[in-house]
Structures are given as structure tokens and as C-alpha cells.
Write a protein that holds these residues in place. Structure first.
Motif, short mmCIF file in Angstrom:
data_model
loop_
_atom_site.label_atom_id
_atom_site.label_comp_id
_atom_site.label_asym_id
_atom_site.label_seq_id
_atom_site.Cartn_x
_atom_site.Cartn_y
_atom_site.Cartn_z
N PRO A 62 3.64 1.59 10.26
CA PRO A 62 4.43 2.76 9.87
C PRO A 62 3.46 3.92 9.65
O PRO A 62 2.24 3.73 9.69
CB PRO A 62 5.06 2.34 8.55
CG PRO A 62 4.08 1.39 7.96
CD PRO A 62 3.36 0.72 9.11
N SER A 63 3.99 5.10 9.41
CA SER A 63 3.11 6.22 9.13
C SER A 63 2.29 5.92 7.87
O SER A 63 2.78 5.30 6.93
CB SER A 63 3.92 7.50 8.99
OG SER A 63 5.00 7.30 8.09
N ALA A 64 1.04 6.38 7.88
CA ALA A 64 0.09 5.99 6.82
C ALA A 64 0.16 6.93 5.63
O ALA A 64 -0.82 7.58 5.26
CB ALA A 64 -1.33 5.95 7.39
N ASN A 65 1.34 6.99 5.03
CA ASN A 65 1.51 7.81 3.84
C ASN A 65 2.23 7.00 2.78
O ASN A 65 2.94 6.04 3.10
CB ASN A 65 2.34 9.05 4.18
CG ASN A 65 3.63 8.70 4.88
OD1 ASN A 65 3.63 8.40 6.07
ND2 ASN A 65 4.73 8.68 4.16
N ALA A 66 2.06 7.39 1.53
CA ALA A 66 2.83 6.73 0.48
C ALA A 66 4.30 7.05 0.72
O ALA A 66 4.63 8.10 1.28
CB ALA A 66 2.38 7.24 -0.89
N LEU A 106 4.26 14.43 14.91
CA LEU A 106 5.66 14.10 14.66
C LEU A 106 5.85 12.68 15.16
O LEU A 106 5.36 12.34 16.24
CB LEU A 106 6.54 15.07 15.46
CG LEU A 106 8.03 14.97 15.30
CD1 LEU A 106 8.44 15.46 13.93
CD2 LEU A 106 8.71 15.80 16.37
N GLU A 107 6.54 11.87 14.40
CA GLU A 107 6.69 10.47 14.79
C GLU A 107 7.42 10.33 16.12
O GLU A 107 8.21 11.20 16.51
CB GLU A 107 7.45 9.68 13.72
CG GLU A 107 6.61 9.42 12.49
CD GLU A 107 7.05 10.24 11.32
OE1 GLU A 107 7.60 11.35 11.54
OE2 GLU A 107 6.86 9.78 10.18
N SER A 108 7.17 9.19 16.75
CA SER A 108 7.72 8.91 18.08
C SER A 108 9.25 8.99 18.12
O SER A 108 9.93 8.74 17.13
CB SER A 108 7.28 7.51 18.53
OG SER A 108 7.76 6.53 17.64
N ILE A 120 4.93 13.20 3.05
CA ILE A 120 4.89 13.71 4.42
C ILE A 120 3.96 12.86 5.28
O ILE A 120 2.92 12.40 4.82
CB ILE A 120 4.41 15.18 4.40
CG1 ILE A 120 5.37 16.01 3.54
CG2 ILE A 120 4.30 15.75 5.80
CD1 ILE A 120 4.79 17.30 3.04
N SER A 121 4.33 12.67 6.55
CA SER A 121 3.52 11.85 7.45
C SER A 121 2.15 12.49 7.68
O SER A 121 2.03 13.70 7.79
CB SER A 121 4.24 11.68 8.78
OG SER A 121 5.37 10.87 8.60
N PRO A 122 1.11 11.67 7.75
CA PRO A 122 -0.26 12.18 7.85
C PRO A 122 -0.69 12.45 9.30
O PRO A 122 -0.52 11.61 10.17
CB PRO A 122 -1.08 11.04 7.28
CG PRO A 122 -0.28 9.82 7.59
CD PRO A 122 1.16 10.21 7.67
N ALA A 149 0.83 -1.21 0.00
CA ALA A 149 0.00 0.00 0.00
C ALA A 149 0.86 1.26 0.00
O ALA A 149 0.56 2.24 -0.68
CB ALA A 149 -0.93 -0.01 1.21
N LYS A 150 1.96 1.23 0.76
CA LYS A 150 2.81 2.41 0.86
C LYS A 150 3.72 2.58 -0.36
O LYS A 150 4.24 3.67 -0.61
CB LYS A 150 3.70 2.34 2.11
CG LYS A 150 2.96 2.67 3.39
CD LYS A 150 3.90 2.68 4.59
CE LYS A 150 4.98 3.71 4.53
NZ LYS A 150 4.73 4.93 5.29
N GLY A 151 3.94 1.50 -1.10
CA GLY A 151 4.84 1.57 -2.23
C GLY A 151 6.26 1.86 -1.79
O GLY A 151 6.98 2.63 -2.42
N ARG A 152 6.66 1.25 -0.67
CA ARG A 152 8.01 1.49 -0.16
C ARG A 152 9.07 0.86 -1.05
O ARG A 152 8.93 -0.29 -1.45
CB ARG A 152 8.15 0.89 1.25
CG ARG A 152 7.85 1.88 2.32
CD ARG A 152 8.43 1.44 3.66
NE ARG A 152 8.19 2.50 4.63
CZ ARG A 152 8.44 2.40 5.92
NH1 ARG A 152 8.91 1.28 6.41
NH2 ARG A 152 8.21 3.41 6.72
N PRO A 153 10.14 1.59 -1.35
CA PRO A 153 11.16 1.03 -2.22
C PRO A 153 12.04 0.00 -1.52
O PRO A 153 12.85 -0.65 -2.16
CB PRO A 153 11.99 2.25 -2.62
CG PRO A 153 11.79 3.22 -1.52
CD PRO A 153 10.43 2.96 -0.94
MG MG Z 1 7.33 7.05 8.15
#
Ligand code: MG
Ligand code: TXA
Length: 284
Positions: A122-126, A159-161, A130-132, A34-38
Motif C-alpha cells: 500500500p502507499s507508504a504513509n500512516a 497519484l495512486e494507480s 497523504i500518500s508519499p 506500521a501504517k496503523g490502519r484501522p
Molecule cells: Mg493508500
């Protein structure tokens, strides 16, 4: 949905996370898809409390002290993974350590309690976005690619943990600065652990040959699609299934009686890009 192996976007006090059952490799592969992480970065595994965390990670006194003080809250601890934990190796990207946190947000707490299992999120962004911090952000980046967003308004930290590694002697290392300031410098004894540095942990102890359509007599062949091999990442040629099986297939190949490993070609599209990235690092 979580029980069915799907991923759900859910707010935490930091950012919206894309959560899936951390004990189900296919579900975790769905997050990457879903995130399309490389590449397969290790993910943070979320639990309701310290008690649940102790079933998946090894806590020493220092780690227990930090959890007691800051949980539930925006602190992630990187600790040794318990060998008997049921966590899918794809969630930790095959590392012997695990990043765990007990989030404070009532929506995430309710989800954790309702499904009764640890959630990788993980953060719910592609990837690369930017993190949502709102459900609208999630939809803008992942709309059409995930089945559900739990909307509980904007997140409080945005901001992430903070991520802190705790070693056997109780020494702390700041891996990612965040909302909780423990007074550690990010550059203390090295830099923030980047995915690229983590990559060296993937390398099997045996030489690995890529794009192999057949095996030499001294090679264990990991197949895909029409290339069958000794074991297959996915006979159906399904990249989500292949991602889910990748780390266990490498472990199996390493444990085999053959001195070398070969891997069938994997198409470089979608999750295949992440799989090939991992394989190239493993072969390097
Ligand atoms: Mg992230
Ligand atoms: O606030 C947060 O932490 C959000 C919400 C959703 O909880 N989650 C989040 O997850 O930011 P993610 O997957 O985007 O961040 C994971 C970070 C990566 O930078 C990764 O390198 C690090 O955690 N990490 C995970 N496991 C690790 C490990 N075993 N060793 C070192 N770093 C690790």
C-alpha cells in the motif's frame, strides 16, 4: 529484509509503497502495524510482469489485453484470485479476488526481481495521511516504524494507480481513478468499492460472538493470550501474530463441526483496533 518478513518502503512510478512478502502473513501484518490502519483493506500485490501475475490471478482475454497494453505501469487489475496461489489471505483481506499490478519503476522492478516473490504494497504513509511521493514524506509519516526506505527521488505520477475490476464476461468497472484513463466513469453501475462495502465479504456463515472468555458446547472458540480456545490467534498475546492468523482462523472456525463461533477479547490498541474492526463486521 523482504526475505526476513520485514517491510521496506520503495518508490513506484505512482507513490512510495510499503512493500512486504505477499506470501508471508506475518510480513503482511507488519504492513498494517506500521501504517496503523484501522481496518484490513485488501492490498495491491505487485509483480514484475504478466507472467508472474498469471501465477496468482485468473486472467481472461480482456484482462490479458489490458495488461499487455499498460504494464508495466500505473494500472491495477482486480481479478479472481487463483485458488492455488501462495498469497497470504491477509493481503486480500480474505476476498476471493486480488488486486495486481506490474509497476514500471526501476527500483521496484529491481526489488521484485531480487526477492523473487510478489510484494504487497500500500502507499507508504500512516493511515489517513497523504500518500508519499518522496522518501522524505515516507520518513515524516513512518520514520521510526519501518527499517528501511529506498530513496530514488520523487515519484513521477504522485497519484495512486488506476484500479479496474474485470469480470468474467470482460466487463470493466472503475474502482479508483488514477493516472491511466480508460474512459470509464467512476459512478458506472455503482460507486467506488469502499472498504466498508468490502466488509460484507468477511462475514462467516456461522454466528459469531465477541469477547468470549469461554465457549458454549456448540461454539468453536478462537482464543487469544490466556484464553486458549480450540485454536489461538496468538498464545503469546502478540497482536501482529493475531492479525496474521485472523482470516485463516475464521476459515478454520467456519469449517469446524460446531454451529457457532466465539472469539476471545482482543485488546483495542495498535493492530488490535484493526482486528476488532474486522471481528465486529464479521459478527454483524
Ligand atoms: Mg493508500
Ligand atoms: O499506486 C498504487 O497503486 C500504490 C503503489 C504503492 O503501488 N499502491 C496503493 O495501494 O495505492 P493501496 O493498498 O493503498 O490501495 C489499495 C486499494 C484499496 O483502495 C482497495 O480497496 C483496493 O486497492 N483493492 C485491493 N484489493 C481489492 C479487491 N480484491 N477488490 C477491490 N478493491 C481492492
Amino acid at each position: 529484509m523482504i526475505a526476513q518478513g520485514l517491510c521496506v518502503a520503495v518508490p513506484t512510478e505512482t507513490v512510495y509503497g510499503l512493500a512486504a512478502d505477499a506470501t508471508n502473513a506475518m510480513a503482511v501484518a507488519g504492513i498494517y502495524a506500521a501504517k496503523g490502519r484501522p481496518g484490513f483493506n485488501p492490498l495491491i500485490v505487485h509483480v514484475p510482469d504478466l507472467e508472474a501475475a498469471q501465477t496468482i490471478a485468473v486472467f481472461n482475454e480482456k484482462a490479458r489485453e489490458l495488461a499487455a497494453r499498460y504494464w508495466p505501469g500505473p494500472l491495477t487489475l482486480v481479478l479472481p484470485l487463483r485458488p492455488d496461489s501462495a498469497i497470504a489471505s491477509l493481503a486480500t483481506a480474505g476476498l476471493p479476488t486480488i488486486a495486481v499490478r506490474a509497476p514500471a519503476h526501476p527500483a521496484m522492478q529491481a526489488l521484485l526481481k531480487a526477492c523473487g516473490r510478489p510484494l504487497a504494497a500500500p502507499s507508504a504513509n500512516a493511515s489517513g495521511r497523504i500518500s508519499p511521493t518522496s522518501a522524505a514524506h515516507v520518513l515524516k509519516s513512518l520514520g521510526g516504524r519501518i527499517p528501511m526506505v529506498i530513496d530514488a527521488g520523487p515519484t513521477s505520477h504522485g497519484l495512486e494507480s488506476t484500479i479496474v475490476g474485470v469480470d468474467e464476461r470482460g466487463a470493466l468497472r472503475l474502482l479508483r481513478p488514477g493516472p491511466i484513463d480508460l474512459g470509464l466513469a467512476a459512478s458506472d453501475g455503482g460507486a467506488i468499492e469502499a472498504p466498508g462495502q468490502l466488509a460484507s465479504h468477511y462475514a462467516p456463515t456461522k454466528p459469531l460472538r465477541l469477547n468470549a472468555t469461554s465457549a458454549g458446547s456448540d461454539e468453536w472458540l478462537i482464543g487469544f493470550g490466556s484464553v486458549r480456545g480450540d485454536a489461538s490467534l496468538s498464545i503469546a498475546g502478540d497482536l501482529v501474530e493475531a492479525a496474521a492468523r485472523l482470516f485463516s482462523a475464521l476459515h478454520e472456525a467456519e469449517a469446524s463441526d460446531r454451529p457457532k463461533i466465539a472469539v476471545a477479547p482482543i485488546p483495542s490498541a495498535g493492530l488490535g483496533i484493526a482486528i476488532n474492526d474486522r471481528l465486529k463486521r464479521a459478527a454483524a
